[in-house]
Write a protein that holds these residues in place. Structure first.
Motif, PDB file in Angstrom:
ATOM      1  N   THR A   1      -7.782  -6.555  -0.874  1.00  0.00           N
ATOM      2  CA  THR A   1      -8.394  -5.233  -0.745  1.00  0.00           C
ATOM      3  C   THR A   1      -9.632  -5.280   0.144  1.00  0.00           C
TER       4      THR A   1
ATOM      5  N   GLN B   1       0.828  -1.210   0.000  1.00  0.00           N
ATOM      6  CA  GLN B   1       0.000   0.000   0.000  1.00  0.00           C
ATOM      7  C   GLN B   1       0.863   1.261   0.000  1.00  0.00           C
TER       8      GLN B   1
ATOM      9  N   GLU C   1      -3.524  -4.116  -0.788  1.00  0.00           N
ATOM     10  CA  GLU C   1      -4.153  -2.786  -0.836  1.00  0.00           C
ATOM     11  C   GLU C   1      -3.330  -1.821  -1.708  1.00  0.00           C
TER      12      GLU C   1
ATOM     13  N   GLY D   1      -4.599   1.718  -1.847  1.00  0.00           N
ATOM     14  CA  GLY D   1      -5.062   2.285  -0.577  1.00  0.00           C
ATOM     15  C   GLY D   1      -4.558   3.680  -0.279  1.00  0.00           C
TER      16      GLY D   1
END
Length: 230
Positions: A202, A94, A171, A174
């Protein structure tokens, strides 16, 4: 006949939390074929991070089996797991996890450096990976000179550089705005179209729907019916 690259059977993982036993993974079974683009969706605390750690060979199951390319991950020691991670799995995080003092190309070369690949071959492979994500012209830039989307492209190129069996994205959108998120998902779709196996973790249903297949996880149990638990 598609080749099964991941075979997970009856995986269990528990941990203690405030005197209670939490079933982070509860009898999870999953098969993933080579060339798939799979999204694993679940809310915070659902067990998706634990499952990602298992798939990424960062942790071992308490019971059940996990075969990656036919190799039993549960029977490996820490050193063997580190080798498997370096050779078989390209991680995309992320927050990008780029080293701030290294240029884009130097960041992409890192996994190859750990493998002992020669300088010329490292550079060639890193440039090729940056080209695949459309960032060749930024190869000499530091992370601070790149946008969030460009940094994530560098991170994807780094994951690609070692020619892993699997790209494991945790992610990946994100930390990005919606427009940039779409661009990153487009990059992943393009990579999948040319044969890369991608597993996307996710909590965002809109992102998960971009994958070709979706499973959901809730309370440590896996459901495969369009992203909603039964």
């Amino acid at each position: 006949m598609q080749k099964t690259i991941i075979q997970i059977s009856h995986l269990m993982k528990t941990y203690k939390l405030g005197g209670e036993t939490v079933h982070a993974l509860n009898d999870v079974s999953l098969e993933i074929n080579k060339g798939e683009f799979l999204a694993i969706i679940g809310p915070s605390g659902s067990g998706k991070s634990t499952l990602m750690n298992m798939v990424g060979c960062l942790d071992r199951p308490e019971s059940g089996t996990y075969l990656l390319d036919g190799k039993d991950i549960g029977k490996m020691n820490d050193n063997q797991l580190a080798i498997i991670r370096n050779e078989k799995i390209g991680f995309i995080f992320q927050n990008f996890n780029l080293l701030t003092k290294l240029t884009a190309i130097e960041n992409v070369e890192l996994p190859l450096l750990y493998r002992g690949v020669s300088a010329k071959e490292r550079k060639d492979k890193a440039l090729d990976s940056l080209k695949k994500v459309g960032l060749l012209e930024r190869s000499g830039h530091l992370p601070s000179q790149l946008s969030g989307g460009q940094q994530q492209r560098v991170a994807i190129a780094r994951a690609l550089a070692g020619a892993p069996s699997i790209l494991l994205a945790d992610e990946p959108t994100g930390a990005l705005d919606s427009k940039t998120s779409k661009e990153i998902i487009t990059v992943m779709k393009e990579l999948n179209e040319v044969g890369h196996t991608i597993i996307l973790i996710t909590h965002d249903l809109a992102v998960a729907k971009q994958a070709k297949r979706m499973v959901s996880i809730q309370d440590g149990q896996l459901f495969e019916n369009g992203g909603e638990p039964l």
